[in-house]
Enzyme design. Structure first.
Site: not given
Ligand code: DGL
Length: 266
Positions: A14-15, A77, A155, A187, A189
């Site tokens: 993931d990011s 992600c 984060e 998302c 997160h």
């Molecule tokens: N966790 C990522 C997602 O599911 C997005 C996070 C980001 O914007 O970097 O889209």
């Protein structure tokens, strides 16, 4: 695939730390597999980046994981999936499992006929989401709400902070006022904000997170190429980050629920 390769690890990225919400589901479904997780923390947030940038990062992450000898890659992600999974699948030599907003089950389960979807700007503006809305939204009012800023709050570990509550409330209130009874966490997160979201939306709103469905799809794609043997042999996890490993280590340890070592991914 040979039995030797069946013992190869599974790569997940993931990011940032969001993909850990998927890693938890994978670990539940596959207790014996070795898992490698990479947080592309030097390049977060993907959700506010150009498609070209995200595409290049997904390629870099996949190449890193392939160099570790993985037998499958999970894009944990939504943003990376909607932008880059198609490209990745054209060249990646191992199965690629990906995640996108669970609009289908939400549209099937809503009773009020109003579904809310939260995600990054990039995800919600994608043709994939437009297609899902067109396919499953015939008799359902699907309301998309991009949530810039939320990823950064996760984060930072601000999972119950007043500022997070205020931002989330501003994003969720219009959907609640419109009668949404089902909310898609689009998302990876956002599942870490489940408690706070639950407090804001109340018990009458169902939260939909496709992480378990992704884990089931991974099990299906692996088929026989799974670790066979003693059920009690627990697989291990290795964690990497492209940003500062110390910073990632604190957050990953907190969200994974035990102290972990994070290695610089170069
Ligand atoms: N966790 C990522 C997602 O599911 C997005 C996070 C980001 O914007 O970097 O889209």
């Amino acid at each position: 695939m040979s039995n030797l390769q069946a013992h190869a690890p599974i790569g997940v990225f993931d990011s940032g730390v969001g993909g850990l919400s998927v890693l938890v589901a994978i670990r539940r479904a596959l207790p014996q597999e070795s898992l490698i997780y990479v947080a592309d923390s030097a390049h977060i947030p993907y959700g506010e980046r150009s498609p070209e940038y995200i595409d290049a990062r997904v390629k870099a992450m996949a190449e890193f994981l392939l160099a570790q000898g993985v037998k499958a890659i999970v894009i944990a992600c939504n943003t990376a999936t909607v932008v880059a999974v198609q490209n990745l699948r054209t060249w990646c030599p191992v199965p690629v499992v990906a995640i996108e907003p669970a609009i289908k089950p939400a549209a099937q389960q809503t009773r009020s006929g109003v579904v809310g979807v939260i995600g990054t700007s990039r995800t919600l503006a994608s043709p994939n989401v437009a297609r899902l809305c067109a396919t499953y939204g015939a008799n359902v009012d699907i309301r998309l709400q991009a949530c810039p800023g939320l990823v950064e709050m996760v984060e930072d570990g601000a999972l119950m902070a007043d500022a997070t509550r205020a931002l989330l409330t501003s994003y969720l209130k219009p959907m609640l006022d419109a009668g949404a009874d089902t909310l898609v966490l689009g998302c990876t997160h956002y599942p870490f904000l489940r408690e706070l979201i639950g407090e804001i939306v109340g018990p009458g709103v169902q939260l939909i997170d496709p992480a378990d469905a992704v884990a089931r799809e991974l099990v299906r794609r692996l088929g026989d190429d799974r670790v066979q043997g003693n059920e009690t042999d627990a697989g291990g996890e290795s964690f990497y980050a492209t940003g500062l490993p110390e910073r990632a280590e604190a957050m990953i340890s907190m969200l994974w629920g035990k102290p972990v070592k994070v290695i610089a991914a170069g």
